[in-house]
Design an enzyme around this catalytic site. Structure first.
Site, PDB file in Angstrom:
ATOM      1  N   ASP A 134       0.837  -1.205   0.000  1.00 52.54           N
ATOM      2  CA  ASP A 134       0.000   0.000   0.000  1.00 52.54           C
ATOM      3  C   ASP A 134       0.870   1.252   0.000  1.00 52.54           C
ATOM      4  O   ASP A 134       1.637   1.490   0.926  1.00 52.54           O
ATOM      5  CB  ASP A 134      -0.890  -0.010   1.254  1.00 52.54           C
ATOM      6  CG  ASP A 134      -1.761   1.235   1.356  1.00 52.54           C
ATOM      7  OD1 ASP A 134      -2.949   1.144   1.022  1.00 52.54           O
ATOM      8  OD2 ASP A 134      -1.255   2.297   1.772  1.00 52.54           O
ATOM      9  N   HIS A 184      -7.579   9.740  -1.061  1.00 48.35           N
ATOM     10  CA  HIS A 184      -6.796   9.730   0.179  1.00 48.35           C
ATOM     11  C   HIS A 184      -7.516  10.357   1.378  1.00 48.35           C
ATOM     12  O   HIS A 184      -7.457   9.828   2.484  1.00 48.35           O
ATOM     13  CB  HIS A 184      -5.451  10.425  -0.064  1.00 48.35           C
ATOM     14  CG  HIS A 184      -4.359   9.945   0.822  1.00 48.35           C
ATOM     15  ND1 HIS A 184      -3.046   9.860   0.426  1.00 48.35           N
ATOM     16  CD2 HIS A 184      -4.377   9.491   2.097  1.00 48.35           C
ATOM     17  CE1 HIS A 184      -2.308   9.391   1.416  1.00 48.35           C
ATOM     18  NE2 HIS A 184      -3.087   9.163   2.446  1.00 48.35           N
TER      19      HIS A 184
END
Length: 278
Positions: free
Chosen positions: A48, A111
């Site tokens: 990630d 995000h």
């Protein structure tokens, strides 16, 4: 969850590993290349990253140099706040893909919701396009609280598959966890070890001793047993291996409850309602 390769099935049928490596604050270049390689060698399948981490090129290099076929890996990156909006998100995606050196992505996330600029619905439309075009296997959000997620669910064609949030025993996020479950959205934990802030907690010390495990292993096991995907960060090969050594024991219901009761709604990261960095 029998081993490091065990997966959860997202609501669109894509298999996502329960466990992976996060590379937040891992330096671009040798440091990130080595930590990603160490993770892949240890059996990790999920990595990630994010545009803002500044290490997508190193992640891509490690993937290219590993002996594991691309299709066996699950790679996530995220669009940063300054790139939110429809066209800007599509451009940011291309930039990330170029840096990663990949043909397709497994998971692309918004995000932060950044409510001040109120562009996440527009950004989501871009993610839906990437998903429909087959550029991304799954799409999701990160740091979305209940009201952000409800707003998006009321205005989307494709439901998010994942919501990645700060999640650890001091921040159990029960409200968002419940909402995600109701909508078939997989919750994922960032900062699962609270950046080391839990290692002196007496309750966790006691539980760790009981199982002959480290406090980190106990917390990561608790994540999995609460059905939350987890991606601890480490740059040390032995720690990367140790973090993943959590599939040979199970916490009792009583110990799970003790850990969950440590919640104080305490964040180490920003509150998503106040996060407005661009």
């Amino acid at each position: 969850m029998k081993n490091l390769q065990s997966t959860t099935t997202l609501h669109n049928g894509v298999e996502m590993p329960w466990f992976g490596l996060g590379v937040f604050k891992v330096k671009e270049g040798t440091e990130v290349v080595n930590s990603v390689k160490a993770a892949i060698e240890a059996g990790y399948k999920s990595i990630d990253t994010a545009a803002i981490y500044g290490n997508e090129e190193g992640v891509g290099k490690a993937i290219a140099e590993s002996n594991v076929p691309r299709e066996e890996l699950f790679i996530t990156t995220k669009v940063w706040n300054s790139a939110q909006g429809y066209d800007t998100t599509l451009a940011a995606f291309e930039e990330s893909m170029k840096k990663l050196g990949l043909e397709y992505l497994d998971l692309y996330l918004i995000h932060w919701p950044v409510p001040q600029q109120n562009k996440y619905k527009e950004t989501w439309k871009a993610l839906e396009k990437l998903y429909k075009d087959g550029r991304v296997r799954a799409i999701g959000v990160s740091n979305f609280k209940e009201h952000h997620l409800k707003d998006l669910l009321d205005n989307c064609e494709v439901k998010p598959m994942v919501n990645q949030v700060e999640y650890h025993p001091r921040l159990t996020q029960t409200g968002i966890h419940k909402l995600c479950k109701q909508n078939g959205i997989q919750l994922e934990a960032w900062s699962p070890l609270m950046q080391g802030g839990l290692f002196e907690e007496p309750t966790l010390k006691e539980i760790a001793q009981k199982y002959g495990k480290s406090i980190a292993q106990v917390i990561l096991r608790w994540d999995l047993q609460t059905e939350v995907v987890t991606i601890p960060k480490s740059i040390t090969p032995h720690r990367i291996q140790e973090n993943a050594d959590i599939f040979d024991f199970e916490l009792s219901a009583d110990d799970m409850e003790k850990i969950s009761s440590l919640n104080q709604n305490q964040r180490v990261g920003s509150d998503p309602d106040e996060m407005n960095k661009f």
